[in-house]
Design a protein around this motif. Structure first.
Motif, short mmCIF file in Angstrom:
data_model
loop_
_atom_site.label_atom_id
_atom_site.label_comp_id
_atom_site.label_asym_id
_atom_site.label_seq_id
_atom_site.Cartn_x
_atom_site.Cartn_y
_atom_site.Cartn_z
N GLY A 226 -63.51 -1.25 -1.95
CA GLY A 226 -62.31 -1.10 -2.80
C GLY A 226 -62.28 0.41 -3.00
O GLY A 226 -61.12 0.61 -3.41
N PHE A 227 -63.23 1.06 -2.87
CA PHE A 227 -63.01 2.34 -2.97
C PHE A 227 -63.28 3.34 -1.74
O PHE A 227 -63.29 4.58 -1.68
N ARG A 228 -63.79 2.44 -0.58
CA ARG A 228 -64.16 3.03 0.48
C ARG A 228 -63.39 2.24 1.86
O ARG A 228 -64.04 2.24 2.79
N HIS A 229 -62.30 1.90 1.74
CA HIS A 229 -61.61 1.23 2.78
C HIS A 229 -61.45 2.16 3.81
O HIS A 229 -61.28 3.24 3.74
N SER A 230 -61.37 1.62 4.88
CA SER A 230 -61.07 2.17 6.01
C SER A 230 -59.74 2.31 6.48
O SER A 230 -58.89 1.79 5.51
N GLU A 231 -59.16 3.26 7.45
CA GLU A 231 -57.87 3.69 7.54
C GLU A 231 -56.87 2.36 7.92
O GLU A 231 -55.92 2.42 7.72
N HIS A 232 -57.74 1.43 8.40
CA HIS A 232 -57.09 0.28 9.00
C HIS A 232 -56.27 -0.56 7.88
O HIS A 232 -55.11 -0.98 7.91
N LEU A 233 -56.78 -0.54 6.93
CA LEU A 233 -56.23 -1.10 5.65
C LEU A 233 -54.91 -0.65 5.27
O LEU A 233 -53.98 -1.26 4.79
N GLY A 234 -55.13 0.68 5.06
CA GLY A 234 -53.73 1.53 4.83
C GLY A 234 -52.66 1.18 5.68
O GLY A 234 -51.66 1.01 5.35
N HIS A 235 -52.96 1.46 7.04
CA HIS A 235 -51.99 0.86 8.01
C HIS A 235 -51.40 -0.27 7.81
O HIS A 235 -50.21 -0.53 7.75
N MET A 236 -52.22 -1.29 7.51
CA MET A 236 -51.70 -2.74 7.37
C MET A 236 -50.69 -3.01 6.21
O MET A 236 -49.84 -3.57 6.29
N LEU A 237 -51.44 -2.39 5.02
CA LEU A 237 -50.67 -2.64 3.83
C LEU A 237 -49.22 -1.88 3.91
O LEU A 237 -48.26 -2.23 3.53
N THR A 238 -49.26 -0.83 4.90
CA THR A 238 -47.81 -0.13 4.95
C THR A 238 -46.83 -1.10 5.45
O THR A 238 -45.52 -1.26 5.20
N GLU A 239 -47.37 -2.06 6.36
CA GLU A 239 -46.19 -2.92 7.02
C GLU A 239 -46.14 -3.98 6.10
O GLU A 239 -45.19 -4.53 6.13
N MET A 240 -47.09 -4.58 5.50
CA MET A 240 -47.14 -5.86 4.76
C MET A 240 -46.44 -5.47 3.51
O MET A 240 -45.52 -6.45 3.10
N GLN A 241 -46.43 -4.27 2.90
CA GLN A 241 -45.79 -4.07 1.72
C GLN A 241 -44.27 -3.34 1.76
O GLN A 241 -43.63 -3.05 0.82
N TRP A 242 -43.78 -3.15 3.08
CA TRP A 242 -42.86 -2.25 3.28
C TRP A 242 -41.62 -2.79 2.62
O TRP A 242 -40.75 -2.14 1.79
N LEU A 243 -41.13 -4.02 2.85
CA LEU A 243 -39.97 -4.60 2.13
C LEU A 243 -40.11 -4.45 0.68
O LEU A 243 -38.99 -4.29 0.14
N GLN A 244 -41.00 -4.98 0.10
CA GLN A 244 -41.14 -4.87 -1.38
C GLN A 244 -41.11 -3.40 -1.95
O GLN A 244 -40.24 -3.21 -2.92
N ARG A 245 -41.68 -2.35 -1.18
CA ARG A 245 -41.61 -1.10 -1.76
C ARG A 245 -40.19 -0.46 -1.41
O ARG A 245 -39.70 0.50 -2.31
N ALA A 246 -39.49 -0.67 -0.48
CA ALA A 246 -38.42 -0.38 0.04
C ALA A 246 -37.24 -0.88 -0.88
O ALA A 246 -36.22 -0.18 -1.24
N TYR A 247 -37.28 -2.10 -1.22
CA TYR A 247 -36.45 -2.77 -2.19
C TYR A 247 -37.13 -3.17 -3.53
O TYR A 247 -37.07 -4.74 -3.70
N PRO A 248 -37.28 -2.67 -4.36
CA PRO A 248 -38.23 -2.97 -5.66
C PRO A 248 -37.60 -4.08 -6.16
O PRO A 248 -36.32 -4.17 -6.54
N GLY A 249 -38.34 -5.25 -6.42
CA GLY A 249 -37.78 -6.26 -7.24
C GLY A 249 -36.66 -7.36 -6.39
O GLY A 249 -36.10 -7.92 -7.12
N ALA A 250 -36.55 -7.08 -5.05
CA ALA A 250 -35.71 -7.86 -4.45
C ALA A 250 -36.08 -9.17 -4.37
O ALA A 250 -37.33 -9.52 -4.56
N SER A 251 -35.29 -10.08 -4.34
CA SER A 251 -35.38 -11.46 -4.22
C SER A 251 -34.51 -12.09 -3.20
O SER A 251 -33.49 -11.82 -3.03
N TRP A 252 -34.99 -13.32 -2.69
CA TRP A 252 -34.27 -13.94 -1.72
C TRP A 252 -34.59 -15.49 -1.63
O TRP A 252 -35.48 -15.95 -2.31
#
Length: 252
Positions: A226-252
C-alpha cells in the motif's frame, strides 16, 4: 472497530481482485490457445465482478459518496492496498498461471472463512465469490500440474515461476493492526490460521507438478503493501485509468 479500519479491509479485498483481474485481462487476444484466451477472459471478469462488490461496500462504509468505480479509477498508486503478488507482471503463460494458483489457494481459504463473518454483507459477498474461486483454483492447479510435469522446458519455466513468485506469499499471512481489528470483531479470520489449508493445497499440487517449493527462509517477510508498491502497479494503473483521467466523469 472503526469504519476506517473496515474500509481499509474492504479495499484490500477489492484491490486484490481488481489488480489481478486487470493483469489477467492482458492475455485477452494473445493467449497461447483459444480455449485459454476464453478461460482467462472469464477469470478476469469474475475477479472484476468481485471487485465491484467489495469496493461497492467499501464506498458505502466510507460514506464519502465514492462508488466502486471511483475507488477503482480515481485513486493514485499509493492508495491501493493489494498484495504485491497480484501486481507482478504476467511473464510467460506459466508464470501467469503460477501467480494465479498461489493467489487462488489463498483466496479460497480466505473466502471460506469470510462466509462465517460477523458482518452479513461480507459473508454474502464471500459466499458468491467462493463459488468462482473454487473453479479458479481447480483450473489453475490443474494447469500448474500439467506444465510442471510436462516437458523439460515447461518444467524449467514453472520452477522458475515458483522461485520468482514464492517470496510474495508470506505477505498474504502477515497481520497488521487492520487485520487484528477485523479478527477481534469477527469480520475476518486470523490470517495465520489460513496458512495450514494454503500449504496443504500448494504442497499437493507442487508434488504432482514435480516442482520444489522454495525454503521458507526464501519467503517475503515484509509488512503490508500500500505504501511500497513496485513500479509494475504504477504502469498498470496508467493503462487502466487512462480513459477516466483523460475524460473525467465521462459516461457511456
Amino acid at each position: 472497530m472503526s469504519d476506517a479500519a473496515y474500509f481499509e479491509f474492504l479495499c484490500r479485498m477489492g484491490d486484490n481482485t481488481l489488480v489481478l483481474g486487470h493483469r489477467v485481462s492482458e492475455w485477452c487476444g494473445v493467449a497461447p490457445a483459444l480455449e485459454e484466451d476464453i478461460a482467462l477472459a472469464n477469470t478476469a471478469l469474475d475477479l472484476i465482478g468481485q471487485t465491484q462488490m467489495w469496493l461497492g461496500l467499501a464506498g458505502e462504509v466510507e460514506g464519502a459518496g465514492r462508488s466502486a468505480d471511483d475507488l477503482a479509477m480515481l485513486r493514485d498508486v499509493w492508495d491501493f492496498r493489494n498484495a504485491l503478488l497480484v501486481e507482478q507482471p504476467n511473464g510467460d503463460f506459466g508464470q501467469t498461471m503460477m501467480r494465479q494458483f498461489l493467489f487462488d489457494a489463498w483466496h479460497v481459504a480466505m473466502l471460506d472463512a469470510l462466509q462465517q463473518s460477523s458482518e452479513p454483507r461480507v459473508a454474502e459477498i464471500a459466499a458468491k465469490a467462493a463459488k468462482e474461486a473454487a473453479y479458479h483454483v481447480d483450473r489453475s492447479g490443474d494447469t500448474v500440474i500439467r506444465l510442471g510435469d510436462g516437458t523439460t522446458e515447461s518444467h524449467r519455466r514453472m520452477q522458475a515461476a515458483l522461485d520468482l513468485l514464492w517470496p510474495y506469499v508470506g505477505e498474504l499471512f502477515v497481520a497488521d493492526d487492520i487485520d487484528t481489528a477485523m479478527t477481534k470483531t469477527g469480520i475476518a479470520p486470523d490470517l495465520a490460521a489460513l496458512r495450514a489449508a494454503f500449504d496443504a493445497r500448494v504442497e499437493d499440487v507442487m508434488a504432482q507438478a514435480t516442482l520444489t517449493i522454495p525454503d521458507d527462509n526464501f519467503a517475503h517477510k515484509g509488512g503490508k503493501s500500500g505504501f511500497r508498491h513496485s513500479e509494475h502497479l504504477g504502469h498498470m494503473l496508467t493503462e487502466m485509468q487512462w480513459l477516466q483521467r483523460a475524460y473525467p466523469g465521462a459516461s457511456w
